[in-house]
Design a protein around this motif. Structure first.
Motif, mmCIF file in Angstrom:
data_model
loop_
_atom_site.group_PDB
_atom_site.id
_atom_site.type_symbol
_atom_site.label_atom_id
_atom_site.label_comp_id
_atom_site.label_asym_id
_atom_site.label_seq_id
_atom_site.Cartn_x
_atom_site.Cartn_y
_atom_site.Cartn_z
ATOM 1 N N GLU A 1 6.095 8.761 -10.445
ATOM 2 C CA GLU A 1 5.426 7.767 -11.272
ATOM 3 C C GLU A 1 5.685 8.119 -12.734
ATOM 4 O O GLU A 1 5.903 9.279 -13.077
ATOM 5 C CB GLU A 1 3.910 7.800 -11.030
ATOM 6 N N GLY B 1 8.138 7.470 -4.767
ATOM 7 C CA GLY B 1 7.769 8.280 -3.607
ATOM 8 C C GLY B 1 8.813 9.311 -3.228
ATOM 9 O O GLY B 1 9.673 9.679 -4.022
ATOM 10 N N ARG C 1 5.271 17.165 -1.108
ATOM 11 C CA ARG C 1 6.169 16.132 -0.566
ATOM 12 C C ARG C 1 6.997 16.781 0.539
ATOM 13 O O ARG C 1 7.889 17.584 0.258
ATOM 14 C CB ARG C 1 7.082 15.617 -1.666
ATOM 15 N N TYR D 1 -0.525 7.656 -10.271
ATOM 16 C CA TYR D 1 -0.646 7.946 -8.834
ATOM 17 C C TYR D 1 -2.010 7.458 -8.355
ATOM 18 O O TYR D 1 -3.002 7.635 -9.069
ATOM 19 C CB TYR D 1 -0.525 9.454 -8.571
ATOM 20 N N VAL E 1 -1.860 1.449 0.727
ATOM 21 C CA VAL E 1 -2.719 1.177 -0.422
ATOM 22 C C VAL E 1 -2.426 -0.212 -0.962
ATOM 23 O O VAL E 1 -3.327 -0.988 -1.269
ATOM 24 C CB VAL E 1 -2.493 2.242 -1.521
ATOM 25 N N TYR F 1 2.467 4.476 -0.310
ATOM 26 C CA TYR F 1 1.168 5.132 -0.465
ATOM 27 C C TYR F 1 0.210 4.609 0.598
ATOM 28 O O TYR F 1 0.187 3.405 0.871
ATOM 29 C CB TYR F 1 0.558 4.827 -1.841
ATOM 30 N N VAL G 1 -1.310 11.008 1.944
ATOM 31 C CA VAL G 1 -1.443 9.934 0.951
ATOM 32 C C VAL G 1 -0.173 9.095 0.814
ATOM 33 O O VAL G 1 -0.170 8.062 0.151
ATOM 34 C CB VAL G 1 -1.835 10.492 -0.446
ATOM 35 N N GLU G 2 0.917 9.517 1.454
ATOM 36 C CA GLU G 2 2.170 8.770 1.360
ATOM 37 C C GLU G 2 2.961 8.965 2.652
ATOM 38 O O GLU G 2 3.002 10.078 3.188
ATOM 39 C CB GLU G 2 3.014 9.292 0.178
ATOM 40 N N GLN H 1 -3.927 4.962 2.329
ATOM 41 C CA GLN H 1 -5.292 5.422 2.072
ATOM 42 C C GLN H 1 -5.433 6.835 2.624
ATOM 43 O O GLN H 1 -4.975 7.111 3.732
ATOM 44 C CB GLN H 1 -6.292 4.463 2.709
#
Ligand SMILES: *[C@@H]1O[C@H](CO)[C@@H](O)[C@H](O)[C@H]1NC(C)=O
Ligand SMILES: *[C@@H]1O[C@H](CO)[C@@H](O)[C@H](O)[C@H]1NC(C)=O
Ligand SMILES: *[C@@H]1O[C@H](CO)[C@@H](O)[C@H](O)[C@H]1NC(C)=O
Ligand SMILES: *[C@@H]1O[C@H](CO)[C@@H](O)[C@H](O)[C@H]1NC(C)=O
Ligand SMILES: *[C@@H]1O[C@H](CO)[C@@H](O)[C@H](O)[C@H]1NC(C)=O
Ligand SMILES: *[C@@H]1O[C@H](CO)[C@@H](O)[C@H](O)[C@H]1NC(C)=O
Ligand SMILES: *[C@@H]1O[C@H](CO)[C@@H](O)[C@H](O)[C@H]1NC(C)=O
Ligand SMILES: *[C@@H]1O[C@H](CO)[C@@H](O)[C@H](O)[C@H]1NC(C)=O
Ligand SMILES: *[C@@H]1O[C@H](CO)[C@@H](O)[C@H](O)[C@H]1NC(C)=O
Ligand SMILES: *[C@@H]1O[C@H](CO)[C@@H](O)[C@H](O)[C@H]1NC(C)=O
Ligand SMILES: *[C@@H]1O[C@H](CO)[C@@H](O)[C@H](O)[C@H]1NC(C)=O
Ligand SMILES: *[C@@H]1O[C@H](CO)[C@@H](O)[C@H](O)[C@H]1NC(C)=O
Ligand SMILES: [Cu+2]
Length: 621
Positions: free
Chosen positions: A143, A119, A213, A149, A326, A241, A235-236, A243
């Motif tokens: 990742e 992240g 980011r 991802y 997530v 992470y 998303v992060e 939802q």
């Protein structure tokens, strides 16, 4: 599948996910820069260059970063914000917590792996108010493969926001921590920065999903980010992470990160505004010339018109409390250990405004706390060895801990815990009137999968409750990430599982950690908070906070006195504390004006006096 194929496949897989070692050698040096396009000033860069590079690694990689202190006139250190440093606590960075400061001309090698994190993070100096002078950058753990991802995107970019001062921290701090600033008003920044610049143009491709980011690398104000006719899909948050949650606005405090998806338009016939706005509620005064709303540009085609400032009806931002990780994690069991702290701000006997957790303003020890753990043997479980003013709290290995934080202050504060992400168990709304403390019996706190992050804000006069498991033996700082408030002492220290720290093979006093103490800390590298290594229970000589204001002379009194006095001298309108160029004359007038005899207004109790208190100690009002 035949065996050979399996072998070949696993060989290829091993090759693909092979961890890499990254070697970075950086010399922190002063240079001159002008990121806001308004004024040149000294900035801390690496090897004569700024902005600092975005450091990119993948999960499992090793980071070996040798930081040389080429500043000449200041100590330094480096913290990788959000890294768990599980087993490598001595690489965490905050000075006098996990290491001694790195003296000018000395160096330190930050060497750790990132086994289980991914992240958006950042790195910054963790030496007294230094990072806003430039020593901060973005740190990304990617990742291994794009398909790993949990969301789809086409391009990935970083975006930092921050505020910018025209003066260095060493110029501002003595005026901030000063009896002539009795209310503790924070210096007002001159500008906000968007990606270390202003009026920025971001050239985009149509029909493209960008993973952006966003990091607030500032020391003070939160910012609202919003775009004309485009949404953010979050998303992060802070390396967790979540939802996907689509919003038109995010609110990002100092030190927080948001990973967002931005889908560009199908057509290219118009460009759009991308706003970053300062949360002006955090400012004590809003100078007329301070630009609160800054306009940047999403450019599809350079030949289109330049967008105007984009105005919204209200700052209606996504409430991060309701985000859902997530990777689901049930709320941890009822806590084994509840740490309840009340936040207040008040003046001590030297007239300076400090910040407190339960009446303790964090005062650094004479030996880094991790070094005390590593040299105290069995006594490491005894809180006394860490001193009475470092506010160190010993945690048992693997216990569930709640930090119940009651904010009795009228400001919003972003709190950060090193070494962990925590579950946010409760957060109260802003309270007007008398502050409201958390009362567990009044709430049904249980949520299936609470939000987790490493930096979270508390609302004015309200509370937050953070929960985590003490599964990371180490010494972890907990503090407000408003750098000014940290300098006022808004911090405490968690000494997590000290005996397990001692048992960890990788955690011991290294040659490097001892050397930097020899060069910066009078050679003191072991012993208790007072530097006593013969009797760990003897704290004689430890650093302690100033005495309270003398009885009968309240903080409000001194505030009123200094205020009315300064008002008399300068005229209330002219009071801009940071603009006081000739403090000496004001000082003399003040002494005459006050004409009061105050016992107990001495400096004797604080051994490590800053520039400001040295300056002040001459005044005996
Ligand atoms: C920065 O300077 C150091 C020390 O002089 C040198 O070893 C290193 O290679 C330089 N790094 C970069 C990225 O230029
Ligand atoms: C941004 O625009 C302002 C106002 O036009 C200007 O003063 C400033 O120099 C610009 N800054 C940069 C970095 O372009
Ligand atoms: C780091 O930079 C300083 C200031 O420019 C310089 O004096 C010093 O030699 C440099 N150190 C290294 C190891 O390059
Ligand atoms: C560096 O840190 C040490 C120990 O805290 C302190 O005594 C010294 O004054 C600092 N040096 C500079 C240049 O700030
Ligand atoms: C970094 O740490 C690893 C593991 O402890 C060690 O093997 C390696 O030699 C270290 N590297 C440096 C440059 O210190
Ligand atoms: C911000 O700066 C970084 C580093 O230079 C760059 O890669 C990125 O594209 C910039 N982001 C935006 C939105 O301009
Ligand atoms: C974007 O995608 C749409 C629908 O797929 C297509 O009609 C359009 O031509 C694309 N626009 C550009 C500029 O490629
Ligand atoms: C800043 O933006 C907000 C929201 O769009 C608007 O209400 C406000 O008037 C703007 N303030 C200034 C000083 O432009
Ligand atoms: C998105 O955020 C809103 C507002 O905070 C919240 O009510 C909603 O449940 C969230 N949705 C998801 C899918 O996280
Ligand atoms: C802090 O000090 C005040 C005033 O002396 C006292 O009433 C209060 O109980 C103290 N709080 C804590 C948590 O010790
Ligand atoms: C907490 O709330 C309960 C239920 O409303 C109440 O009985 C109790 O007195 C409260 N405790 C405190 C310390 O205010
Ligand atoms: C640290 O490592 C231990 C042992 O592998 C593990 O149980 C624990 O969950 C880790 N904690 C964190 C915060 O990474
Ligand atoms: Cu704060």
């Amino acid at each position: 599948m035949n065996k050979l194929l399996v072998l070949v496949v696993s060989f290829l897989l091993a090759f693909v996910v092979k961890a890499e070692d990254h070697y970075w050698y950086f010399n922190a040096t002063w240079l001159t820069g002008n990121p806001d396009g308004v004024m040149e000033r000294p900035i801390i860069g690496f090897n004569g260059s700024w902005p600092l590079p975005t450091l990119r690694v993948k999960t499992g990689d090793r980071v070996v970063l040798k930081l040389t202190n080429g500043l000449g006139n200041q100590n330094t250190s480096l913290h990788f914000h959000g890294m768990f440093q599980n087993g490598t606590g001595q690489m965490d960075g905050p000075e006098m917590i996990t290491q001694c400061p790195i003296a000018p001309d000395d160096y330190f090698v930050y060497n750790f792996t990132v086994p289980d994190q991914v992240g958006t993070y950042w790195y910054h100096s963790h030496t007294d108010g230094q990072y806003p002078d430039g020593l901060r950058g973005v740190f990304v753990i990617e990742e291994a493969k794009k398909s790993d991802y949990p969301f789809d995107f086409d391009e990935e970019i970083t975006l930092s926001v921050s505020e910018w001062y025209h003066k260095t921290s060493h110029e501002l701090t003595p005026k901030f921590l000063n009896r002539y600033n009795p209310t503790g008003a924070e210096p007002i920044p001159q500008n906000s920065l968007f990606n270390d610049s202003r009026n920025v143009t971001w050239r985009v491709q149509p029909n493209t999903t960008y993973f952006v980011r966003i990091v607030n690398v500032g020391r003070f104000v939160s910012q609202y980010l919003y775009m004309e006719d485009h949404d953010f899909t979050v998303v992060e948050v802070d390396g967790v992470y979540v939802q996907p949650n689509t919003t038109s606005m995010v609110y990002i405090t100092a030190a927080q990160r948001y990973g967002v998806l931005i889908k560009t338009k199908e057509t290219t016939d118009k460009n759009f505004a991308f706003m970053n706005a300062i949360d002006k509620d955090m400012l004590d005064v809003v100078p007329k010339d301070l630009i609160l709303n800054s306009t940047n540009y999403i450019s599809y085609d350079e030949s289109n018109d330049t967008p105007e400032e984009y105005i919204v009806d209200e700052y209606d931002f996504l409430d991060d409390y309701w985000l859902t990780p997530v990777s689901a994690e049930a709320m941890l069991d009822e806590p084994d250990h509840v740490i309840t702290v009340d936040v207040t701000m008040n003046n001590l006997g030297n007239g300076i405004n400090y910040a407190f957790f339960n009446n303790i303003t964090y005062t650094p020890p004479k030996v880094p706390i991790l070094h005390t753990v590593l040299s105290a043997g069995e006594l490491a479980t005894n809180e006394l060895v860490y001193g009475t003013n470092t506010h160190s709290i010993v945690l048992q290995h693997n216990e569930v801990v709640d930090i119940v934080l009651n904010n009795h202050d009228a400001g919003k504060h972003p709190f950060h815990l090193h070494g962990h992400v925590f579950q946010l168990v409760a957060r109260g709304e802003t309270v007007v009137g008398d502050p409201v403390s958390f009362n567990a019996t009044e709430y049904d706190l249980y949520r299936d999968n609470p939000m987790r992050r490493d930096t979270v804000y508390v609302n004015p006069q309200s509370y937050i409750v953070m929960r985590f498991r003490a599964d990371n033996p180490g010494v972890w700082f907990f503090h407000c990430h408003i750098g000014w408030h940290l300098q006022q002492g808004l911090a405490f220290v968690l000494v997590e599982a000290p005996l397990q720290i001692q048992e960890t093979e990788t955690q011991h006093l290294t040659e490097g950690s001892i050397r930097i103490c020899k060069n910066s800390n009078n050679g003191l590298y072991e012993g208790n908070a007072a530097g006593n290594k013969d009797n760990f229970l003897d704290l004689k000589g430890e650093n302690v906070q100033h005495k309270p204001l003398p009885a009968g002379f309240t903080a409000r009194g001194i505030v009123a006195l200094v205020f009315s006095c300064l008002a008399g001298i300068l005229g209330l309108v002219a009071i801009t504390y940071y603009g006081l160029s000739d403090l000496k004359n004001v000082e003399m007038d003040l002494i005459k004006d006050l004409n009061v005899e105050l016992d107990g207004l001495d400096e004797s109790s604080q051994t490590n006096s800053s520039d400001s208190s040295e300056h002040i100690s001459k005044v005996q009002i």
